[in-house]
Design an enzyme around this catalytic site. Structure first.
Site, PDB file in Angstrom:
ATOM      1  N   ARG A  77      24.072  20.544   0.045  1.00 14.08           N
ATOM      2  CA  ARG A  77      24.589  19.202  -0.197  1.00 14.08           C
ATOM      3  C   ARG A  77      24.021  18.562  -1.459  1.00 14.08           C
ATOM      4  NH1 ARG A  77      24.422  13.774   3.464  1.00 14.08           N
ATOM      5  NH2 ARG A  77      25.953  12.636   2.241  1.00 14.08           N
TER       6      ARG A  77
ATOM      7  N   VAL B 230      15.386   8.565  -3.429  1.00 14.19           N
ATOM      8  CA  VAL B 230      16.000   9.485  -2.468  1.00 14.19           C
ATOM      9  C   VAL B 230      17.332   8.926  -1.998  1.00 14.19           C
ATOM     10  CG1 VAL B 230      15.776  10.410  -0.120  1.00 14.19           C
ATOM     11  CG2 VAL B 230      13.862  10.553  -1.711  1.00 14.19           C
TER      12      VAL B 230
ATOM     13  N   PHE C 190     -12.042  -7.588  14.934  1.00 13.82           N
ATOM     14  CA  PHE C 190     -10.867  -7.879  14.130  1.00 13.82           C
ATOM     15  C   PHE C 190     -10.488  -6.691  13.250  1.00 13.82           C
ATOM     16  CE2 PHE C 190      -9.174  -9.650  10.094  1.00 13.82           C
ATOM     17  CZ  PHE C 190      -7.985 -10.182  10.585  1.00 13.82           C
ATOM     18  N   GLN C 191      -9.256  -6.225  13.386  1.00 14.66           N
ATOM     19  CA  GLN C 191      -8.701  -5.115  12.618  1.00 14.66           C
ATOM     20  C   GLN C 191      -9.486  -3.813  12.794  1.00 14.66           C
ATOM     21  OE1 GLN C 191      -8.158  -6.496   8.523  1.00 14.66           O
ATOM     22  NE2 GLN C 191      -6.048  -7.087   8.981  1.00 14.66           N
TER      23      GLN C 191
ATOM     24  N   GLU D 181       0.813  -1.224   0.000  1.00 10.57           N
ATOM     25  CA  GLU D 181       0.000   0.000   0.000  1.00 10.57           C
ATOM     26  C   GLU D 181       0.845   1.271   0.000  1.00 10.57           C
ATOM     27  OE1 GLU D 181      -2.514  -3.207   2.039  1.00 10.57           O
ATOM     28  OE2 GLU D 181      -0.423  -2.502   2.159  1.00 10.57           O
TER      29      GLU D 181
ATOM     30  N   PHE E 232      24.387   7.958   0.807  1.00  2.89           N
ATOM     31  CA  PHE E 232      24.159   9.303   1.328  1.00  2.89           C
ATOM     32  C   PHE E 232      24.366   9.343   2.839  1.00  2.89           C
ATOM     33  CE2 PHE E 232      21.686  13.158   2.252  1.00  2.89           C
ATOM     34  CZ  PHE E 232      22.066  13.987   1.204  1.00  2.89           C
ATOM     35  N   ILE E 233      23.873   8.310   3.529  1.00  2.00           N
ATOM     36  CA  ILE E 233      24.008   8.258   4.986  1.00  2.00           C
ATOM     37  C   ILE E 233      25.423   7.875   5.384  1.00  2.00           C
ATOM     38  CG2 ILE E 233      23.063   7.278   7.105  1.00  2.00           C
ATOM     39  CD1 ILE E 233      21.140   9.026   5.421  1.00  2.00           C
TER      40      ILE E 233
ATOM     41  N   GLU F  28      27.335  10.972   5.413  1.00  2.00           N
ATOM     42  CA  GLU F  28      27.040  11.749   6.621  1.00  2.00           C
ATOM     43  C   GLU F  28      27.794  11.197   7.822  1.00  2.00           C
ATOM     44  OE1 GLU F  28      22.575  13.620   5.974  1.00  2.00           O
ATOM     45  OE2 GLU F  28      22.782  11.732   7.055  1.00  2.00           O
TER      46      GLU F  28
END
Length: 598
Positions: free
Chosen positions: A261, A391, A118-119, A56, A475-476, A479
């Site tokens: 950046r 991303v 339920f749910q 979803e 990217f991380i 960093e």
């Protein structure tokens, strides 16, 4: 005896409201709590297309992409509980980028609500933060009205509308004359013409400036030619936010790119040295945390949203107006001006920077880097191709190495910056533009999050998917190099995405050498005219040059630092803006850049 009133299932009336608003497709996964609406979609299948996703979240991301690309509302749904909560990532992407999206959420039937069935859960609080409109239907007769209201609110407030639908309501009959859609009544508010006095004030401050720039955002879409005309007439450099890339063609001589950046070097350096900034159609989210305008003496702003005026910096002149109209008015009053030293220095800086990028892109020897992959993309892309970008490093590198014209489109998750949007966005792009070349560009981290939705095959959607694979969240990782004591959680095992593609029935290629690129891209583009295809580019783990932390200036860096920096980033011929300012007799201050952010 009066004739019995004509009746219609509430669910079908609800779907007809969607159709009246121009919705021709929507995304989701069926569930028990949503099956009544699925019945309505089945009945209306000739008028609205249901697109089955495998998660979803992907449906919500695709719906947000629909809105970003077309301006029309995107629609996604999820069943009660987990189906609905899976939508949240895509809904927040829509909220942060201020685009209209409708989320339909299943709910247990009214007889079991509030009974811990339920749910069954209290769904309203879950969606309260993400939405501009958030209601639960309680009667069948009100259902089409709530959908109509939700769409109208989403458009008017540029955000997400959520309607929870107890499963028993869409099956119930309501009078056929009891509902209507207000789509034919909806109008966008008209702004007044730009205040001519404020336009003249902006022009005066620009004329008085020694180092002016125009910093434009996506609010200037459609005004690219006017921006170029202003730059050519008044000899003023142009900087953009990253999402505004391609409003002005990348090859325009005084387009400096974006700052910080996810940026290009000329834009970052120019903003640090500018004394006057015209900020147009932009909501630069790093302005305060990076202290981006600390050297700015005069700041003027043009925006269509009164809430944005003065938001990022104190404005000497604030003009509420449509950017395209206001820029045209400014063009009329600005004088023709000769090239200044500031103009020449920035033009020379751009030439130097682009030569550096070209050197990387056109390498023929050594390890395969992402730069050479972009060189092939640029070679085979069409002038009106659409790019859905994931991303991470792919934003930074696409900003620099993807050469776009003003007839190309590119989009991503701008402000929320959620990984995984590349593949869903390409699905939406292909559904909305059947005749254009469509690309998704993703890193292996983002692609791994949504690879189950390479379901472009199921709907025969021609998309060219490119995955840049280097077994890391690049990217991380970069960093962590700057801020941490070491690396953790940023590297992972290899996934051969070409085999993933083949597993879902898509032609897949894996390329590991520069010499293989041209042949693979030629084959992929030929296939991509009629069917989806995937290229897994196995690239090096090299860090792209950090434009927010350049070590090129001998007044702030030692010779050893400069030599090491140039060697690491293959930047032997790259020069700081300071060199060009000095050469053109422009006074150089103590300008520097702050990264900000995390």
């Amino acid at each position: 005896m009066s004739e019995q009133a004509e009746m219609i299932p509430a669910g079908i009336a609800m779907v007809k409201v969607l159709e009246a608003w121009g919705v021709d497709h929507l995304y989701g996964i069926p569930g028990g709590s949503f099956n009544s609406t699925m019945d309505a979609l089945l009945a209306e299948k000739d008028n609205i297309q249901y697109i089955q996703v495998r998660h979803e979240e992907v449906g919500a991301m695709a719906a947000a992409a629909d809105a970003k690309l077309t301006g029309k509302i995107g629609v996604a749904f999820g069943s009660a509980g987990p189906g609905g909560t899976h939508l949240l990532n895509g809904l927040y992407d829509a909220r942060e980028d201020h685009v209209p999206v409708l989320a339909l959420i299943g709910q247990f039937g009214t007889s079991g609500m509030n009974m811990d069935t339920f749910q069954e859960m209290n769904e309203n609080p879950i969606y309260a933060d993400v939405s501009v409109y958030n209601v639960t239907a309680v009667t069948a007769r009100s259902l089409p009205h709530l959908i109509d209201e939700a769409i109208r609110r989403a458009y008017a407030q540029h955000g997400v509308a959520v309607v929870q639908i107890p499963v028993d309501l869409p099956w119930q009959d309501i009078p056929a004359e009891s509902w209507y859609a207000s789509a034919n009544s909806y109008q966008q508010p008209l702004l007044p013409q730009p205040d001519p006095d404020k336009v003249k004030q902006i022009a005066t401050l620009l004329e008085q400036a020694e180092r002016p720039v125009i910093y434009f955002g996506i609010g200037t879409r459609g005004a690219g030619q006017t921006l170029k005309d202003i730059s050519n007439k008044f000899k003023i450099p142009l900087i953009s936010t990253y999402p505004a890339k391609a409003i002005v063609p990348d090859d325009f001589p005084l387009y400096l790119g974006s700052t910080l950046r996810v940026a290009q070097k000329p834009g970052t350096e120019a903003l640090a040295n500018a004394d006057t900034v015209l900020f147009v159609g932009s909501n630069f989210p790093f302005a305060e945390v990076a202290n981006s305008f600390k050297n700015t003496k005069h700041f003027m702003q043009i925006d269509i949203d009164p809430a944005k005026l003065g938001k990022r910096h104190k404005a000497d002149v604030a003009l509420l107006a449509d950017a395209k109209v206001a820029l045209a008015a400014l063009l009329d009053v600005l004088p023709e001006r000769a090239e200044t030293g500031w103009y020449k220095a920035n033009a020379q800086n751009v030439v130097n920077w682009r030569a550096y990028l070209n050197k990387l892109e056109t390498k023929t020897e050594g390890d395969l880097q992402l730069y050479q992959v972009y060189n092939q993309i640029n070679r085979v892309k069409t002038d009106d191709a659409i790019f859905s970008l994931d991303v991470g490093d792919v934003n930074q590198t696409s900003n620099r190495h993807l050469h776009l014209t003003d007839t190309n489109r590119h989009f991503t998750s701008n402000l929320f910056a959620t990984m995984g949007v590349g593949i869903p966005g390409a699905i939406a792009a292909r559904l909305n533009d059947a005749d254009k070349q469509v690309w998704s560009l993703s890193g292996d981290g983002g692609a791994a999050m949504v690879m189950q939705d390479l379901t472009q095959v199921q709907y025969k959607l021609p998309v060219i998917n490119v995955v840049f694979s280097n077994n890391q969240f690049g990217f991380i990782k970069d960093e962590q190099e700057d801020t941490n004591k070491g690396y953790i959680g940023v590297e992972f095992n290899d996934i051969d995405f070409s085999k993933v593609a083949e597993a879902v029935g898509m032609q897949g290629f894996r390329v590991t050498k520069i010499s293989e690129l041209a042949d693979v891209f030629d084959k992929a583009v030929a296939l991509g005219k009629t069917e989806p295809v995937l290229i897994d580019a196995r690239i090096s783990g090299d860090r792209p040059i950090p434009t927010e932390a350049l070590q090129l200036d001998p007044t702030t860096n030692t010779p050893e630092q400069i030599a090491a920096f140039k060697a690491r980033f293959e930047a032997e011929d790259l020069q700081p803006l300071r060199d060009f300012l000095v050469a053109n007799d422009v006074e150089v201050g103590d300008a520097n850049v702050e990264n900000g952010g995390f």
